[in-house]
Design an enzyme around this catalytic site. Structure first.
Site, PDB file in Angstrom:
ATOM      1  N   CYS A  94     -30.170 -45.423 -80.171  1.00  0.00           N
ATOM      2  CA  CYS A  94     -30.953 -45.404 -81.404  1.00  0.00           C
ATOM      3  C   CYS A  94     -30.073 -45.730 -82.614  1.00  0.00           C
ATOM      4  O   CYS A  94     -30.483 -46.463 -83.506  1.00  0.00           O
ATOM      5  CB  CYS A  94     -31.618 -44.035 -81.588  1.00  0.00           C
ATOM      6  SG  CYS A  94     -32.576 -43.895 -83.118  1.00  0.00           S
ATOM      7  N   CYS A 191     -36.123 -37.222 -80.019  1.00  0.00           N
ATOM      8  CA  CYS A 191     -37.070 -37.172 -81.128  1.00  0.00           C
ATOM      9  C   CYS A 191     -38.510 -37.363 -80.677  1.00  0.00           C
ATOM     10  O   CYS A 191     -39.437 -36.842 -81.292  1.00  0.00           O
ATOM     11  CB  CYS A 191     -36.703 -38.231 -82.170  1.00  0.00           C
ATOM     12  SG  CYS A 191     -36.912 -39.942 -81.603  1.00  0.00           S
TER      13      CYS A 191
END
Length: 372
Positions: A94, A191
Site C-alpha cells: 500500500c 484497513c
C-alpha cells in the site's frame, strides 16, 4: 493524514515551520462494494478526526478517493496470493503502490513534498545525494519495514517529521496541543477488514474454499480439516476442534493441499519450523538501477533481513542473478516461522535497501519443501 495521533503531530510540527500546507486524507476502501452502504464505515470516523485536527491547526484538508487504485494494485494481488495458500502483506505494498504512488500521481504537479506520520528517517548519500530510507530513532516504532516498497522517486519527495521523536513524545505533543485524538489507540490489522470482523470470515467472501487435511508432521496422523491453505500461517498457533492441546503450524504442502502441525514440545527444535534459505523472484531495490554490486558475486552481499515487522533483524547473505530480479537470501542460522508470501526486507545497518515477496523457502526437513 489518517486521523491518528502520529500524522496529526506530523502536521503540527510542519505547521510550526515555513511550509504552505494542505492535508490529504486517502480513502482506500469502499464499503459499498460489500454492503451497498457506507453506514458505520471506519473511514468516515477517520475523516472526521482529520478535519477536527486541521481545524485546530488552521490548515485546509481534502479527501482523495483511491479505493479503485487500492483494489486493483493492492487488494486483488493479495487475494491471488492468499488463493495460492501464501501469506501476503498488503500494508507494505500500500505504501509503495498507493501512498507514494497513486496519491502522488493525483496531487498537483507543483507540490514539493509529501509528509507522513511514519516513524522513519530520510538521508542522502554523501557522494551522489540519492535519497536513503533509514531507521527511525524510536526503534520500537520503526516503520521502515512497511515503507520498504517505496520507489526512489517517492522517497525523494517524502518527509518524515517523526524521524527523531519517540512515540511517548508524540502523545505529549498531541496532549499539549489539545488534540482530541491524543490518546487514540493505534489501528491494528488490515484497513479493509475493519475492527469487528474476523479475518478468515472476511477473506472467505473473496477466496474460494479448498478443503484439505491437517496432519501431524511426525506421524502423518490426520487431526482435522482446513478450508484452504490461506487460513493457516506457518509458525502460528492452531487450535483444532476436539483437541485440548494447542498445536503449531509447522508447514504447508501446496501440491498436496496439506497443512502440517506440530506439538508444542516439537516446535522448539523441529527442523520443519526452520528455514535456511528464501528466494524472492521479483525483489524491488529502492535504488532500482543500483543494487549492491557484491550481490552479484559468488560470495554475495552481507546484510540483515526482516521477514516480519515485529522481529529483530538477522544476518544474511544475499545473491542476485545477473538477469532478472530474482534474489536468494541465506540465513546465517535457520530462521523460525517463515512463510511464502511474506515480505523479506533487506538492510545495510540502518539503511533499508528494498523488499520482495518470498516465493520459495528451503526448510530443514529432508523431502519437505514449501513451493508453488
Amino acid at each position: 493524514m489518517s486521523g491518528g495521533v502520529d500524522s496529526s503531530v506530523a502536521a503540527k510540527l510542519l505547521a510550526e515551520k515555513d511550509y504552505d500546507l494542505t492535508a490529504v486524507f486517502m480513502r482506500n476502501w469502499d464499503a459499498r462494494d460489500e454492503s451497498g452502504t457506507d453506514a458505520g464505515c471506519e473511514w468516515e470516523k477517520d475523516w472526521e478526526d482529520v478535519q477536527r485536527v486541521c481545524g485546530k491547526l488552521d490548515i485546509p484538508c481534502r479527501m482523495i478517493d483511491l479505493s479503485r487504485e487500492y483494489w486493483l494494485r493492492v487488494f486483488e494481488p493479495a487475494i491471488r496470493t492468499w488463493q495460492k495458500g501464501n501469506t501476503p502483506n498488503p500494508d507494505v505494498w500500500c505504501n509503495g503502490e498507493i501512498k507514494f504512488g497513486a496519491l502522488i500521481d493525483s496531487l498537483p504537479k507543483d507540490f514539493d513534498f509529501l509528509a507522513t506520520g511514519h516513524y522513519a528517517r530520510k538521508t542522502h548519500h554523501p557522494q551522489d545525494h540519492r535519497p536513503q530510507l533509514m531507521r527511525a530513532r524510536d526503534r520500537s516504532k520503526d516503520q521502515t519495514y512497511y515503507l520498504s516498497s517505496i520507489s526512489e522517486t517517492g522517497l525523494d519527495v517524502a518527509l518524515f517529521p517523526l524521524a527523531d521523536i519517540l512515540k511517548t513524545e508524540v502523545r505529549e505533543i498531541a496532549r499539549a496541543a489539545g488534540f482530541h485524538n491524543a490518546s487514540r489507540e493505534e489501528s491494528m490489522g488490515l484497513c479493509f477488514v475493519g475492527e469487528r470482523r474476523r479475518f478468515n470470515d472476511f477473506l472467505g467472501e473473496y477466496v474460494t474454499p479448498r478443503p484439505g487435511p491437517i496432519l501431524e508432521i511426525e506421524t502423518n496422523v490426520r487431526l482435522g480439516q482446513h478450508n484452504g491453505l490461506w487460513t493457516y500461517t506457518v509458525g502460528q498457533g492452531a487450535k483444532l476442534p476436539g483437541l485440548t492441546q494447542k498445536l503449531f503450524v509447522a508447514g504447508k504442502d501446496h501440491r498436496k493441499n496439506v497443512v502440517y502441525v506440530a506439538l508444542p514440545e516439537s516446535v522448539v527444535c523441529h527442523p520443519a519450523m526452520f528455514t535456511s534459505k528464501i528466494t524472492s523472484n521479483n525483489f524491488s531495490w529502492i535504488w532500482r538501477d543500483a543494487p549492491p554490486s557484491s550481490a552479484f558475486s559468488h560470495r554475495g552481499f552481507r546484510a540483515s533481513a526482516q521477514v516480519r515487522h515485529r522481529m529483530s533483524p538477522v544476518p544474511v547473505t544475499v545473491r542476485q542473478r545477473w538477469s532478472g530480479n530474482s534474489v536468494q537470501i541465506t540465513f546465517d542460522e535457520p530462521h523460525k516461522g517463515v512463510a511464502e508470501g511474506q515480505i523479506a526486507v533487506l538492510y545495510d545497518g540502518d539503511h533499508c535497501l528494498g523488499c520482495g515477496a518470498i516465493d520459495e523457502t528451503t526448510r530443514g526437513v529432508a523431502g519437505f519443501r514449501d513451493s508453488d
